[in-house]
Design a protein around this motif. Structure first.
Motif, PDB file in Angstrom:
ATOM      1  N   TYR A   1      -4.662   8.808  -2.190  1.00  0.00           N
ATOM      2  CA  TYR A   1      -4.162   7.821  -1.231  1.00  0.00           C
ATOM      3  C   TYR A   1      -5.221   7.385  -0.217  1.00  0.00           C
ATOM      4  N   PRO A   2      -5.009   6.181   0.374  1.00  0.00           N
ATOM      5  CA  PRO A   2      -3.947   5.220   0.073  1.00  0.00           C
ATOM      6  C   PRO A   2      -4.239   4.453  -1.214  1.00  0.00           C
TER       7      PRO A   2
ATOM      8  N   VAL B   1      -3.714   0.843  -3.062  1.00  0.00           N
ATOM      9  CA  VAL B   1      -3.421  -0.565  -2.777  1.00  0.00           C
ATOM     10  C   VAL B   1      -2.986  -1.250  -4.068  1.00  0.00           C
TER      11      VAL B   1
ATOM     12  N   THR C   1       0.845  -1.194   0.000  1.00  0.00           N
ATOM     13  CA  THR C   1       0.000   0.000   0.000  1.00  0.00           C
ATOM     14  C   THR C   1       0.877   1.239   0.000  1.00  0.00           C
TER      15      THR C   1
ATOM     16  N   ASP D   1      -4.206  -1.866  -9.281  1.00  0.00           N
ATOM     17  CA  ASP D   1      -4.006  -0.763  -8.351  1.00  0.00           C
ATOM     18  C   ASP D   1      -5.375  -0.170  -8.020  1.00  0.00           C
TER      19      ASP D   1
END
Length: 218
Positions: A155-156, A158, A128, A175
């Motif tokens: 963000y975040p 992963v 992450t 993503d």
């Protein structure tokens, strides 16, 4: 930890990849087509932007890495132009893909183990990416207005990436940004056969610009 490949030779193959983005509800937001990657038994590699997901599709642009001829070529098929850079023998090893998925270990990167995707044995990694500037609320522009599309700065983020040690490429990259938007990069067609040798040459009649990189070795 990094996956250690036992085979230093990449088998000849051709592969086509595309990129798809999904919104937070899982609906397709966009699809980008397509990239063709070809590798021959001599280690030459061509990465091309093609018009459709077909091995005989029209090629618009391509880069050709040739560790045998010690050249890297950038070819514009639409404009009938190419630039070719000639390298010294010491550069040959840099023209072939690394047998490692990442340049360094990362303690925050988890090992997802092995599985098979479309008949290809792959090894997975997950991690992450956190907000690098939490005190200021993240990167400028990474706000609710970006919710309609994948944004790597929301963000975040992963990440789940699946690496083929045999082919030395990530066959599947997923993503997911902080708004739940997803970007998927996937090799959907892979053929294990020798590509056409002409694909690794600049076509005759193209306007070619040549450059030479000198060796730093005395």
């Amino acid at each position: 930890m990094l996956f250690r490949s036992q085979d230093a030779k990449v088998p000849a193959h051709s592969a086509i990849s595309s990129t798809t983005t999904l919104d937070g509800q899982g609906a397709v937001a966009s699809t980008t087509c397509c990239t063709l990657t070809e590798v021959d038994s001599a280690g030459r590699r061509r990465t091309a932007h093609i018009e459709s997901a077909s091995f005989d599709a029209k090629v618009h642009m391509a880069s050709i890495h040739d560790p045998v001829g010690l050249t890297i070529a950038s070819v514009n098929y639409d404009g009938h132009k190419a630039s070719v850079t000639h390298y010294p023998p010491t550069a040959a090893s840099k023209m072939v893909p690394s047998d490692q998925p990442f340049s360094a270990d990362n303690v925050e990167r988890s090992d997802l183990g092995d599985k098979t995707i479309d008949g290809i044995q792959v090894h997975g990694y997950g991690w992450t990416t956190a907000d690098p500037t939490p005190a200021t609320g993240g990167v400028a522009g990474a706000t609710a207005t970006t919710a309609a599309g994948f944004n790597p700065a929301t963000y975040p983020v992963v990440h789940e990436w699946w690496w083929s040690p045999e082919l030395r490429l990530f066959t599947l990259i997923t993503d997911v940004d902080g708004h739940g938007n997803t970007r998927i990069q996937k090799y959907e067609k892979i053929e294990r056969k020798e590509p056409n040798s002409a694909d690794f040459l600049v076509p005759a009649g193209f306007d070619v610009t040549n450059a030479t990189v000198q060796s730093n070795t005395p």
